[in-house]
Write a protein that holds these residues in place. Structure first.
Motif, PDB file in Angstrom:
ATOM      1  N   LEU A   1      51.611  56.349  25.724  1.00 49.23           N
ATOM      2  CA  LEU A   1      52.405  57.163  25.249  1.00 49.23           C
ATOM      3  C   LEU A   1      53.431  57.629  26.261  1.00 49.23           C
ATOM      4  CD1 LEU A   1      52.686  59.686  23.219  1.00 49.23           C
ATOM      5  CD2 LEU A   1      51.679  60.935  24.602  1.00 49.23           C
ATOM      6  N   ARG A   2      54.876  57.479  25.671  1.00 46.51           N
ATOM      7  CA  ARG A   2      56.047  57.696  26.590  1.00 46.51           C
ATOM      8  C   ARG A   2      56.177  59.279  26.455  1.00 46.51           C
ATOM      9  NH1 ARG A   2      59.454  53.018  24.028  1.00 46.51           N
ATOM     10  NH2 ARG A   2      58.599  54.297  21.892  1.00 46.51           N
ATOM     11  N   ILE A   3      56.430  60.103  27.514  1.00 44.41           N
ATOM     12  CA  ILE A   3      56.885  61.482  27.268  1.00 44.41           C
ATOM     13  C   ILE A   3      57.903  61.501  28.174  1.00 44.41           C
ATOM     14  CG2 ILE A   3      54.927  62.383  26.510  1.00 44.41           C
ATOM     15  CD1 ILE A   3      54.237  63.447  29.257  1.00 44.41           C
ATOM     16  N   THR A   4      58.939  62.417  27.926  1.00 46.30           N
ATOM     17  CA  THR A   4      60.117  62.447  28.749  1.00 46.30           C
ATOM     18  C   THR A   4      60.401  64.104  28.963  1.00 46.30           C
ATOM     19  OG1 THR A   4      61.267  60.463  27.949  1.00 46.30           O
ATOM     20  CG2 THR A   4      62.654  62.184  28.615  1.00 46.30           C
ATOM     21  N   PHE A   5      60.970  64.364  30.187  1.00 46.96           N
ATOM     22  CA  PHE A   5      61.516  65.692  30.596  1.00 46.96           C
ATOM     23  C   PHE A   5      62.771  65.450  30.789  1.00 46.96           C
ATOM     24  CE2 PHE A   5      63.083  68.532  34.082  1.00 46.96           C
ATOM     25  CZ  PHE A   5      62.592  69.591  33.605  1.00 46.96           C
ATOM     26  N   ILE A   6      63.598  66.435  30.341  1.00 50.54           N
ATOM     27  CA  ILE A   6      65.318  66.621  30.453  1.00 50.54           C
ATOM     28  C   ILE A   6      65.506  67.901  31.067  1.00 50.54           C
ATOM     29  CG2 ILE A   6      67.521  66.062  29.287  1.00 50.54           C
ATOM     30  CD1 ILE A   6      66.158  64.337  27.297  1.00 50.54           C
ATOM     31  N   GLY A   7      66.312  67.722  32.176  1.00 54.76           N
ATOM     32  CA  GLY A   7      66.688  68.965  32.744  1.00 54.76           C
ATOM     33  C   GLY A   7      66.794  69.004  34.177  1.00 54.76           C
ATOM     34  N   HIS A   8      67.339  70.230  34.969  1.00 58.08           N
ATOM     35  CA  HIS A   8      67.239  70.150  36.181  1.00 58.08           C
ATOM     36  C   HIS A   8      65.796  70.239  36.700  1.00 58.08           C
ATOM     37  CE1 HIS A   8      71.582  70.661  36.876  1.00 58.08           C
ATOM     38  NE2 HIS A   8      71.694  71.838  35.936  1.00 58.08           N
ATOM     39  N   LEU A   9      65.463  69.532  37.730  1.00 56.57           N
ATOM     40  CA  LEU A   9      64.258  69.671  38.378  1.00 56.57           C
ATOM     41  C   LEU A   9      64.107  70.831  39.188  1.00 56.57           C
ATOM     42  CD1 LEU A   9      64.414  66.680  37.172  1.00 56.57           C
ATOM     43  CD2 LEU A   9      62.695  65.829  39.011  1.00 56.57           C
ATOM     44  N   LEU A  10      64.028  72.086  38.697  1.00 55.31           N
ATOM     45  CA  LEU A  10      63.954  73.347  39.444  1.00 55.31           C
ATOM     46  C   LEU A  10      62.906  74.145  38.735  1.00 55.31           C
ATOM     47  CD1 LEU A  10      67.969  74.234  39.636  1.00 55.31           C
ATOM     48  CD2 LEU A  10      66.000  73.901  41.721  1.00 55.31           C
ATOM     49  N   PRO A  11      62.421  74.997  39.454  1.00 53.13           N
ATOM     50  CA  PRO A  11      61.341  75.794  39.224  1.00 53.13           C
ATOM     51  C   PRO A  11      61.279  76.518  37.786  1.00 53.13           C
ATOM     52  CG  PRO A  11      61.891  76.360  41.249  1.00 53.13           C
ATOM     53  CD  PRO A  11      62.917  75.676  40.903  1.00 53.13           C
ATOM     54  N   HIS A  12      62.373  77.052  37.311  1.00 54.98           N
ATOM     55  CA  HIS A  12      62.589  77.505  35.911  1.00 54.98           C
ATOM     56  C   HIS A  12      62.234  76.590  34.956  1.00 54.98           C
ATOM     57  CE1 HIS A  12      66.633  76.521  36.569  1.00 54.98           C
ATOM     58  NE2 HIS A  12      66.929  76.771  35.412  1.00 54.98           N
ATOM     59  N   LYS A  13      62.588  75.544  34.930  1.00 54.20           N
ATOM     60  CA  LYS A  13      62.548  74.380  34.104  1.00 54.20           C
ATOM     61  C   LYS A  13      61.192  73.924  34.008  1.00 54.20           C
ATOM     62  CE  LYS A  13      66.511  74.236  32.263  1.00 54.20           C
ATOM     63  NZ  LYS A  13      66.790  74.667  30.771  1.00 54.20           N
ATOM     64  N   GLY A  14      60.073  73.880  34.912  1.00 52.45           N
ATOM     65  CA  GLY A  14      58.787  73.838  34.888  1.00 52.45           C
ATOM     66  C   GLY A  14      58.368  72.395  35.224  1.00 52.45           C
ATOM     67  N   PRO A  15      58.827  71.421  35.699  1.00 54.16           N
ATOM     68  CA  PRO A  15      58.441  69.980  36.052  1.00 54.16           C
ATOM     69  C   PRO A  15      57.223  70.105  36.659  1.00 54.16           C
ATOM     70  CG  PRO A  15      60.455  70.582  37.356  1.00 54.16           C
ATOM     71  CD  PRO A  15      60.410  71.790  36.352  1.00 54.16           C
ATOM     72  N   HIS A  16      56.916  71.335  37.630  1.00 53.35           N
ATOM     73  CA  HIS A  16      55.808  70.970  38.119  1.00 53.35           C
ATOM     74  C   HIS A  16      54.457  71.434  37.317  1.00 53.35           C
ATOM     75  CE1 HIS A  16      57.144  75.185  38.066  1.00 53.35           C
ATOM     76  NE2 HIS A  16      56.049  75.689  38.302  1.00 53.35           N
ATOM     77  N   ILE A  17      54.724  72.162  36.231  1.00 53.57           N
ATOM     78  CA  ILE A  17      53.709  72.556  35.286  1.00 53.57           C
ATOM     79  C   ILE A  17      53.145  71.212  34.570  1.00 53.57           C
ATOM     80  CG2 ILE A  17      53.180  73.944  33.034  1.00 53.57           C
ATOM     81  CD1 ILE A  17      53.625  75.519  35.585  1.00 53.57           C
ATOM     82  N   LEU A  18      54.278  70.435  34.140  1.00 51.69           N
ATOM     83  CA  LEU A  18      54.083  69.274  33.520  1.00 51.69           C
ATOM     84  C   LEU A  18      53.192  68.216  34.261  1.00 51.69           C
ATOM     85  CD1 LEU A  18      54.552  67.242  31.241  1.00 51.69           C
ATOM     86  CD2 LEU A  18      56.732  66.635  31.745  1.00 51.69           C
ATOM     87  N   LEU A  19      53.876  68.179  35.596  1.00 50.70           N
ATOM     88  CA  LEU A  19      52.911  67.159  36.582  1.00 50.70           C
ATOM     89  C   LEU A  19      51.602  67.637  36.722  1.00 50.70           C
ATOM     90  CD1 LEU A  19      55.835  66.461  38.983  1.00 50.70           C
ATOM     91  CD2 LEU A  19      54.770  64.839  37.609  1.00 50.70           C
ATOM     92  N   GLU A  20      51.335  68.917  36.968  1.00 48.12           N
ATOM     93  CA  GLU A  20      50.079  69.530  36.943  1.00 48.12           C
ATOM     94  C   GLU A  20      49.130  69.192  35.710  1.00 48.12           C
ATOM     95  OE1 GLU A  20      50.715  73.720  38.026  1.00 48.12           O
ATOM     96  OE2 GLU A  20      51.427  73.123  40.168  1.00 48.12           O
ATOM     97  N   ALA A  21      50.005  69.200  34.550  1.00 49.73           N
ATOM     98  CA  ALA A  21      49.180  68.849  33.362  1.00 49.73           C
ATOM     99  C   ALA A  21      48.858  67.460  33.264  1.00 49.73           C
ATOM    100  CB  ALA A  21      50.272  69.225  31.969  1.00 49.73           C
ATOM    101  N   LEU A  22      49.453  66.451  33.771  1.00 50.43           N
ATOM    102  CA  LEU A  22      49.189  65.271  33.927  1.00 50.43           C
ATOM    103  C   LEU A  22      47.891  64.898  34.752  1.00 50.43           C
ATOM    104  CD1 LEU A  22      51.888  64.606  32.534  1.00 50.43           C
ATOM    105  CD2 LEU A  22      52.342  62.628  33.927  1.00 50.43           C
ATOM    106  N   GLN A  23      47.611  65.809  35.709  1.00 53.49           N
ATOM    107  CA  GLN A  23      46.522  65.761  36.411  1.00 53.49           C
ATOM    108  C   GLN A  23      45.336  65.813  35.739  1.00 53.49           C
ATOM    109  OE1 GLN A  23      47.215  68.569  39.715  1.00 53.49           O
ATOM    110  NE2 GLN A  23      48.638  67.098  41.096  1.00 53.49           N
ATOM    111  N   GLU A  24      45.313  66.715  34.765  1.00 55.11           N
ATOM    112  CA  GLU A  24      44.209  66.972  33.730  1.00 55.11           C
ATOM    113  C   GLU A  24      43.975  65.691  32.600  1.00 55.11           C
ATOM    114  OE1 GLU A  24      42.423  69.807  33.744  1.00 55.11           O
ATOM    115  OE2 GLU A  24      43.746  70.605  35.475  1.00 55.11           O
TER     116      GLU A  24
END
Length: 436
Positions: A263-286
């Motif tokens: 499955l190919r998923i994509t994030f688009i946006g500034h890599l800053l806290p309010h955009k939540g890329p860390h939330i997505l990476l933490e989800a991948l750990q699950e």
């Protein structure tokens, strides 16, 4: 009609939602026969505030003024004598029939009043909450949501007092320092009089506009709640238009998800806290047991304190890769290589431009339910909505895409049928309301 578009930045010197939208609209208006010019700003560490650069981009004249707020005071972030002087020169030289303000951040909050006093009609697109919130996204210094109305405690927010009081621990101090270094944060604290001056200046700017459009109803409601009500008869929510993608760009995958075809998923946006890329990476750990691949597209602020949190998460996740900034023309290819867009924002998004772009290309969106995002995403029809700042809930939604037979195909088909206006239709709506 002679139209002056005013924006906080303009490609190729600046990339972001407002900057990209301004360029797209300017191009279409130019093709429709209008004389369009751009007034914007850029940063130049070796120059001086007020230096002017004249250039031509896409056959459009662009006047860009340097403004790095070198004074370091809070007031410098909403009023600039250098920018105001350059703007007066611009309107005297070009005599526009109308000035369309896309954003004033990084410019000067008195520009609408300057145009009005020169007898020029002013209209605006209010893209988000900057008129009410100096930090733009209604988050405090410690990145917790601001409940507003902001007049009560924005001074404490600027100075960091709110964050220190709410979270005095060492972790809290680190979060506060991180927040202070966000790109839009003022360098020094504001006193009550200056904070009130900002509120009154930008309240006056809103009152100066003949007509206003916002990208969502949520923006109108939130600004009203924050003490910035906009006149009902002269304000309208019009969803931003988008370029029509090629047929090839809207083709979805046909092969089933497997180890060889993840499955190919994509994030688009500034890599800053309010955009939540860390939330997505933490989800991948699950989801370590699932075949998937994550591509992150957007500016990575490698000197930003947030990198201390984001960097290790990226290094520990071999299925994720950060690709950096991309030009607007590259977006169709990026979306063609993805199966779903993920929007893990922690802030109240005012529209979700990438969300609409993905759906226009037939890509469903897995998103938090923050701000105006539920206005764009039809739950279980063209996407899935989950609570904000909840990696486990986000992981559960992504797991469904992999394991629930037919879900990805059904959501993809729903995305293709989403009611999204083309850039041409959007320009027609702007002409019919803002410029009429």
């Amino acid at each position: 009609m002679r139209i002056l578009q005013v924006s906080n930045g303009y490609p190729p010197r600046a990339f972001g939602g407002v900057e990209t939208h301004t360029q797209r609209l300017a191009r279409v208006l130019h093709r429709k026969g209008h004389t369009v010019r751009i007034f914007t700003r850029h940063s130049d560490p070796e120059g001086s505030d007020g230096d002017i650069l004249e250039e031509v981009v896409d056959d459009l004249a662009v006047t860009s003024v340097v403004n790095d707020a070198r004074g370091g005071q809070f007031r410098d972030h909403f009023l600039s004598t250098a920018v105001a002087t350059a703007f007066r020169q611009e309107i005297r030289k070009t005599r526009p029939d109308i000035v369309h303000f896309q954003h004033l951040i990084g410019l000067s909050g008195d520009l609408p009043m300057i145009a009005r006093d020169a007898g020029i009609r002013c209209v605006a697109t209010v893209h988000e909450y900057w008129y009410a919130c100096h930090r733009v996204m209604l988050q405090r210094e410690d990145l917790t949501p601001c409940e507003g109305p902001l007049q009560r405690d924005c001074v404490a927010c600027v100075s960091g007092e709110a964050a220190s009081a709410a979270e005095p621990s060492e972790a809290g101090r680190i979060r506060t320092r991180l927040a202070q270094l966000l790109p839009w944060s003022p360098a020094r604290a504001a006193g009550p009089l200056v904070a009130d001056e900002r509120f009154q200046t930008l309240r006056q700017a809103l009152d100066t506009y003949d007509r206003i459009v916002t990208p969502s109803k949520f923006v109108i409601e939130e600004l009203h709640r924050q003490g910035m009500p906009m006149p009902t008869l002269s304000t309208r929510a019009i969803a931003l238009g988008l370029p029509t993608p090629s047929k090839e760009a809207t083709l979805s995958r046909t092969e089933p998800i497997s180890e060889s075809h993840p499955l190919r998923i994509t994030f688009i946006g500034h890599l800053l806290p309010h955009k939540g890329p860390h939330i997505l990476l933490e989800a991948l750990q699950e989801l370590h047991d699932l075949p998937l691949r994550l591509a992150l597209h957007g500016r990575r602020w490698e000197q930003h304190p947030y990198e201390a949190q984001l960097g290790p998460l990226l290094r520990e996740e071999p299925r994720a890769r950060a690709y950096g900034i991309f030009a607007d023309e590259a977006l169709p290819e990026i979306l063609a290589r993805t199966d779903a867009l993920v929007v893990p924002s922690t802030c109240p998004e005012s529209f979700g431009l990438a969300t609409r772009e993905a759906m226009l290309a037939g890509r469903p969106v897995i998103s938090t339910n923050c701000g105006a995002l539920p206005e764009s995403i039809r739950q279980e029809q063209d996407g899935l909505l989950v609570p904000g700042e909840d990696p486990k809930a986000l992981a559960a939604a992504l797991r469904r895409l992999v394991e629930e037979e037919g879900l990805l195909a059904r959501l993809s088909e729903g995305a293709r049928s989403a009611p999204i206006a083309s850039m041409e239709h959007y320009a027609d709506a702007i002409e019919g309301f803002l410029y009429a």
